[in-house]
Design an enzyme around this catalytic site. Structure first.
Site, PDB file in Angstrom:
ATOM      1  N   LYS A   9     -16.247 -14.577  28.176  1.00 37.54           N
ATOM      2  CA  LYS A   9     -17.258 -15.455  28.787  1.00 37.54           C
ATOM      3  C   LYS A   9     -18.159 -16.118  27.730  1.00 37.54           C
ATOM      4  CE  LYS A   9     -17.430 -12.959  33.194  1.00 37.54           C
ATOM      5  NZ  LYS A   9     -18.331 -12.528  34.287  1.00 37.54           N
ATOM      6  N   TYR A  49     -14.117 -18.880  41.151  1.00 35.85           N
ATOM      7  CA  TYR A  49     -14.899 -17.797  41.760  1.00 35.85           C
ATOM      8  C   TYR A  49     -15.140 -18.024  43.257  1.00 35.85           C
ATOM      9  CZ  TYR A  49     -15.999 -15.378  37.357  1.00 35.85           C
ATOM     10  OH  TYR A  49     -15.931 -14.654  36.191  1.00 35.85           O
ATOM     11  N   PHE A  57     -25.317 -14.200  44.234  1.00 37.79           N
ATOM     12  CA  PHE A  57     -25.270 -14.485  42.792  1.00 37.79           C
ATOM     13  C   PHE A  57     -24.353 -15.650  42.427  1.00 37.79           C
ATOM     14  CE2 PHE A  57     -22.289 -10.946  43.672  1.00 37.79           C
ATOM     15  CZ  PHE A  57     -21.103 -11.481  43.186  1.00 37.79           C
ATOM     16  N   ARG A  85      -9.291  -3.313  32.982  1.00 35.88           N
ATOM     17  CA  ARG A  85     -10.562  -2.987  33.652  1.00 35.88           C
ATOM     18  C   ARG A  85     -11.213  -1.750  33.016  1.00 35.88           C
ATOM     19  NH1 ARG A  85     -11.816  -6.028  37.717  1.00 35.88           N
ATOM     20  NH2 ARG A  85     -13.101  -4.537  38.841  1.00 35.88           N
ATOM     21  N   THR A  91     -18.973  -3.589  35.748  1.00 33.79           N
ATOM     22  CA  THR A  91     -19.457  -4.983  35.812  1.00 33.79           C
ATOM     23  C   THR A  91     -20.853  -5.103  35.216  1.00 33.79           C
ATOM     24  OG1 THR A  91     -18.194  -5.247  37.852  1.00 33.79           O
ATOM     25  CG2 THR A  91     -19.859  -6.923  37.393  1.00 33.79           C
ATOM     26  N   ARG A 102     -17.945  -4.096  27.648  1.00 32.29           N
ATOM     27  CA  ARG A 102     -19.251  -4.512  28.199  1.00 32.29           C
ATOM     28  C   ARG A 102     -20.395  -3.671  27.639  1.00 32.29           C
ATOM     29  NH1 ARG A 102     -16.643  -5.598  34.089  1.00 32.29           N
ATOM     30  NH2 ARG A 102     -16.446  -7.872  33.968  1.00 32.29           N
ATOM     31  N   ASN A 112     -21.856 -10.824  31.066  1.00 34.06           N
ATOM     32  CA  ASN A 112     -21.206  -9.514  30.883  1.00 34.06           C
ATOM     33  C   ASN A 112     -19.911  -9.596  30.071  1.00 34.06           C
ATOM     34  OD1 ASN A 112     -19.633 -10.608  32.898  1.00 34.06           O
ATOM     35  ND2 ASN A 112     -19.667  -8.803  34.219  1.00 34.06           N
ATOM     36  N   HIS A 115     -14.293 -11.182  31.915  1.00 36.26           N
ATOM     37  CA  HIS A 115     -13.820 -11.066  33.291  1.00 36.26           C
ATOM     38  C   HIS A 115     -12.390 -10.547  33.227  1.00 36.26           C
ATOM     39  CE1 HIS A 115     -12.549 -12.066  37.379  1.00 36.26           C
ATOM     40  NE2 HIS A 115     -11.454 -12.553  36.823  1.00 36.26           N
ATOM     41  N   GLU A 126      -4.920 -15.907  39.431  1.00 36.33           N
ATOM     42  CA  GLU A 126      -5.826 -16.298  38.342  1.00 36.33           C
ATOM     43  C   GLU A 126      -5.050 -16.811  37.124  1.00 36.33           C
ATOM     44  OE1 GLU A 126      -9.526 -13.317  39.541  1.00 36.33           O
ATOM     45  OE2 GLU A 126      -8.572 -13.084  37.593  1.00 36.33           O
TER      46      GLU A 126
HETATM   47  P1  CMP Z   1     -16.695 -10.951  37.032  1.00 33.59           P
HETATM   48  O1  CMP Z   1     -15.754  -9.824  36.781  1.00 33.59           O
HETATM   49  O2  CMP Z   1     -16.486 -12.180  36.237  1.00 33.59           O
HETATM   50  O3  CMP Z   1     -16.644 -11.316  38.591  1.00 33.59           O
HETATM   51  C1  CMP Z   1     -17.736 -11.920  39.246  1.00 33.59           C
HETATM   52  C2  CMP Z   1     -18.978 -11.933  38.420  1.00 33.59           C
HETATM   53  O4  CMP Z   1     -20.194 -12.124  39.118  1.00 33.59           O
HETATM   54  C3  CMP Z   1     -19.152 -10.589  37.744  1.00 33.59           C
HETATM   55  O5  CMP Z   1     -18.168 -10.420  36.739  1.00 33.59           O
HETATM   56  C4  CMP Z   1     -20.596 -10.677  37.265  1.00 33.59           C
HETATM   57  O6  CMP Z   1     -20.698 -11.312  36.006  1.00 33.59           O
HETATM   58  C5  CMP Z   1     -21.239 -11.584  38.300  1.00 33.59           C
HETATM   59  N1  CMP Z   1     -22.221 -10.889  39.144  1.00 33.59           N
HETATM   60  C6  CMP Z   1     -23.550 -11.137  39.174  1.00 33.59           C
HETATM   61  N2  CMP Z   1     -24.167 -10.333  40.044  1.00 33.59           N
HETATM   62  C7  CMP Z   1     -23.210  -9.521  40.571  1.00 33.59           C
HETATM   63  C8  CMP Z   1     -23.220  -8.459  41.538  1.00 33.59           C
HETATM   64  N3  CMP Z   1     -24.350  -8.049  42.143  1.00 33.59           N
HETATM   65  N4  CMP Z   1     -22.045  -7.863  41.837  1.00 33.59           N
HETATM   66  C9  CMP Z   1     -20.881  -8.267  41.261  1.00 33.59           C
HETATM   67  N5  CMP Z   1     -20.819  -9.269  40.343  1.00 33.59           N
HETATM   68  C10 CMP Z   1     -21.966  -9.887  39.988  1.00 33.59           C
END
Ligand code: CMP
Length: 137
Positions: A9, A49, A57, A85, A91, A102, A112, A115, A126
């Site tokens: 990211k 997304y 969010f 993962r 996350t 992370r 973070n 992804h 994806e």
């Molecule tokens: P990612 O794995 O890219 O998938 C969705 C993204 O939304 C996640 O990582 C986070 O960077 C972002 N995000 C922000 N707030 C939240 C939340 N409360 N729960 C899950 N994802 C979140």
């Protein structure tokens, strides 16, 4: 053998840790089957997304994902989806296990660092979003 999609990211590309993150994958038997660096448009990020469209969010997530370049990769290996993962960690970096990507490179739940696809089915979709079959070796 499985394939999964990984995105480095904008926070991580701007912090100069692309190589360090790729090393985590290669050192853990995830082969880089495809790779490119690009700038997502607003429409790209919203579409990628779309599954989170109704989440509170979503707007911040899209805004963050277009704030700088990203590196998108296809990782290939045994149990690639779950292995990726595991290497990424939770996350929210504050909850991510020690030694995960992370925990080591991310600042916040939005910024973070990476992804990763959360299932084999999502991985297929994806990967197809970013790569044609002839770009994957
Ligand atoms: P990612 O794995 O890219 O998938 C969705 C993204 O939304 C996640 O990582 C986070 O960077 C972002 N995000 C922000 N707030 C939240 C939340 N409360 N729960 C899950 N994802 C979140």
């Amino acid at each position: 053998m499985e394939r999964t999609l990984s995105i480095i990211k904008p926070d991580a590309t701007q912090n100069g840790v692309i190589g360090k993150i790729i090393d985590r994958f290669e050192s853990n038997n995830l082969r880089i089957a495809a790779l490119k660096k690009l700038q997502l448009s607003q429409a790209d990020a919203e579409q990628f997304y779309a599954i989170h469209k109704e989440r509170p969010f979503f707007k911040d997530l899209v805004e963050f994902m277009v704030s700088g370049p990203v590196v998108v990769m296809v990782l290939e290996g045994h149990n690639a989806v779950s292995k990726n993962r595991e290497l990424m960690g939770a996350t929210n970096p504050k909850e991510a296990a020690k030694g995960t990507i992370r925990a080591d490179f991310a600042q916040s739940i939005d910024a973070n660092a990476v992804h990763g696809s959360d299932s084999l089915e999502n991985a297929k979709n994806e990967i197809a979003f970013f790569f044609s079959e002839r770009e994957i070796y």
